[in-house]
Design an enzyme around this catalytic site. Structure first.
Site, mmCIF file in Angstrom:
data_model
loop_
_atom_site.group_PDB
_atom_site.id
_atom_site.type_symbol
_atom_site.label_atom_id
_atom_site.label_comp_id
_atom_site.label_asym_id
_atom_site.label_seq_id
_atom_site.Cartn_x
_atom_site.Cartn_y
_atom_site.Cartn_z
ATOM 1 N N ARG A 81 -13.738 -7.233 3.001
ATOM 2 C CA ARG A 81 -12.284 -7.036 2.515
ATOM 3 C C ARG A 81 -11.822 -8.573 3.532
ATOM 4 N NH1 ARG A 81 -10.379 -2.059 2.252
ATOM 5 N NH2 ARG A 81 -8.832 -2.820 1.036
ATOM 6 N N CYS A 102 -16.384 3.317 1.452
ATOM 7 C CA CYS A 102 -14.760 2.590 1.680
ATOM 8 C C CYS A 102 -14.807 2.271 2.606
ATOM 9 C CB CYS A 102 -14.028 2.348 0.115
ATOM 10 S SG CYS A 102 -13.721 4.210 0.343
ATOM 11 N N ASP A 126 -16.877 8.496 -0.820
ATOM 12 C CA ASP A 126 -15.491 8.832 -0.627
ATOM 13 C C ASP A 126 -14.649 9.832 -0.070
ATOM 14 O OD1 ASP A 126 -12.665 7.583 0.010
ATOM 15 O OD2 ASP A 126 -11.677 7.829 -1.701
ATOM 16 N N ARG A 181 1.290 -1.385 -0.123
ATOM 17 C CA ARG A 181 0.294 0.260 -0.340
ATOM 18 C C ARG A 181 0.846 1.303 0.201
ATOM 19 N NH1 ARG A 181 -4.717 2.763 3.045
ATOM 20 N NH2 ARG A 181 -5.748 0.613 1.919
ATOM 21 N N GLN A 206 -10.380 -3.922 -2.922
ATOM 22 C CA GLN A 206 -11.998 -3.481 -2.168
ATOM 23 C C GLN A 206 -13.070 -2.855 -3.634
ATOM 24 O OE1 GLN A 206 -11.904 -0.686 0.628
ATOM 25 N NE2 GLN A 206 -14.137 -1.017 0.100
ATOM 26 N N HIS A 227 -7.682 0.768 -6.481
ATOM 27 C CA HIS A 227 -7.980 0.361 -5.274
ATOM 28 C C HIS A 227 -8.337 -1.895 -5.478
ATOM 29 C CE1 HIS A 227 -7.839 -0.817 -1.256
ATOM 30 N NE2 HIS A 227 -8.728 0.366 -0.965
HETATM 31 N N1 NVA Z 1 -9.686 7.666 -1.681
HETATM 32 C C1 NVA Z 1 -9.052 7.355 0.187
HETATM 33 C C2 NVA Z 1 -9.720 5.764 -0.036
HETATM 34 C C3 NVA Z 1 -9.230 5.275 0.921
HETATM 35 C C4 NVA Z 1 -9.350 3.887 1.388
HETATM 36 C C5 NVA Z 1 -7.912 7.497 -0.141
HETATM 37 O O1 NVA Z 1 -7.551 7.117 -1.040
HETATM 38 O O2 NVA Z 1 -7.417 8.296 1.298
HETATM 39 N N1 CP Z 2 -11.044 0.995 2.666
HETATM 40 C C1 CP Z 2 -9.937 0.292 3.308
HETATM 41 O O1 CP Z 2 -8.797 0.561 1.826
HETATM 42 O O2 CP Z 2 -9.288 1.229 3.921
HETATM 43 P P1 CP Z 2 -7.905 1.361 5.392
HETATM 44 O O3 CP Z 2 -7.554 2.055 4.641
HETATM 45 O O4 CP Z 2 -8.214 1.376 6.772
HETATM 46 O O5 CP Z 2 -7.569 0.308 4.816
#
Ligand code: NVA
Ligand code: CP
Length: 338
Positions: A315, A270, A230, A107, A137, A134
């Site tokens: 998830r 999400c 989101d 990540r 997800q 993602h």
């Molecule tokens: N668009 C958000 C998704 C988090 C799961 C981010 O990248 O912060």
């Molecule tokens: N939705 C999601 O990816 O959550 P986290 O950032 O907590 O992993």
């Protein structure tokens, strides 16, 4: 033969629409096995590296529990714990981790980093979120939709918010691949990149679904079976919050927008979400801009139609399916792929 064996999952289009559907169905199966306490140790003796440059609750927890349920050992490697980035390149890190671990989750920021890990580690690599995509997800979210509606094809999903974010990109692409009509409600400046829209439309033409991008929030909502939003500012983005809030406030998922669907849509997010002032950032921005919530009102977030915590729970089996399919040898009948 296992179609998935030793393949990485870096973005949705790494797999065919049929393969994505198989993963969703396999995730459902693994969820049932867990519910029935039936062991499913497809990855006995494997070691999994969990490399995180950005923070996470769901993704980290899901990979950890899924790996353990599968009989593997997960090892969390935070960006401040290892040499990665500061003293060692992505390529060199990939070679070292690949020589010891059987697979790597990453990540972080650049999609190029996860692609470099996959190109140099010699083991399957899974994208646990980058600035662009993602994919894990998506398996959880479309599993959630399938659980509620019994099918995916022909459903309409409306996404409101930053269409250029990882979630915007992943939702438009995955929905199009799986035959789900996708509406993006956002100001034109925040629509997904033209190349991503063109690609999604090509998949949609194959699957018989519709792709709609519109700055008209009511039009985007019209006919939606599920409404998705989101955060307005993604991790790592440097933007003026005042400007982003002004751009996206007309797309806030509130009771009026939900009513504009003309249905009783599922409410999706999400997570994490700014639906109240019970977070440091939500409180600070809420007070500064005079808003009780940002991208989704608390009323909608906590409404009976909200499936946000089902998505979060899904998830785990979704990630479990991806891990077991690409690193293990589960029986996935050939007929599933036809
Ligand atoms: N668009 C958000 C998704 C988090 C799961 C981010 O990248 O912060
Ligand atoms: N939705 C999601 O990816 O959550 P986290 O950032 O907590 O992993």
């Amino acid at each position: 033969m296992n179609h998935f064996k030793n393949r990485s999952f870096l973005k949705e289009i790494d797999f065919t629409p049929k393969e994505l559907q198989v993963l969703i169905d396999f995730a459902q199966h693994l969820k049932s096995l867990k519910a029935e306490n039936i062991p499913h140790p497809y990855l006995q003796g494997k070691n999994i590296a969990l490399l995180f440059e950005k923070t996470s609750t769901r993704t980290r927890a899901a990979f950890t529990v899924a790996a353990t349920d599968l009989g593997a050992h997960p090892e969390f490697l935070g960006k401040n714990d290892i040499q990665f980035g500061q003293k060692e390149s992505t390529e060199d890190t990939a070679k070292v981790l690949g020589s010891m671990f059987d697979a790597i989750e990453y990540r972080g920021f650049a999609q190029a980093t996860v692609e470099t890990l996959a190109a140099n580690s010699g083991v399957p690599v899974w994208n646990g979120l980058t600035d662009e995509w993602h994919p894990t997800q998506m398996i959880a979210d479309f599993l959630t939709l399938q659980e509620h509606f019994g099918h995916l094809k022909g459903l309409t999903l409306a996404y409101f918010g930053d269409g250029r974010s990882n979630m915007g990109n992943s939702l438009i692409t995955t929905a199009a691949m799986l035959g789900v009509n996708i509406h993006i409600g956002a100001p034109e400046a925040l629509w997904p990149a033209p190349a991503i829209v063109t690609q999604a439309k090509a998949y949609a033409a194959q699957a018989g679904s519709e792709v709609l991008l519109t700055a008209d929030a009511q039009a985007a909502a019209d006919g939606a079976d599920a409404v998705y939003t989101d955060v307005w500012v993604s991790m790592g983005e440097v933007v003026d919050p005042a400007e982003r809030i002004a751009q996206l406030l007309p797309y806030q998922v509130n009771a009026a927008l939900v009513a504009a669907t003309g249905k009783q849509p599922l409410i999706m997010h999400c997570l994490p979400a700014y639906h109240d002032h019970n977070t440091v950032v939500g409180k600070q921005l809420g007070e500064q801009f005079g808003l009780a919530a940002l991208e989704i009102t608390d009323e909608v977030f906590t409404s009976p139609q909200s499936v946000v915590f089902e998505e979060a729970a899904n998830r785990m089996p979704a990630i479990k399916a991806i891990m077991a399919a690409t690193l293990g040898d589960p029986f996935l009948p050939e007929a599933l792929f036809n």
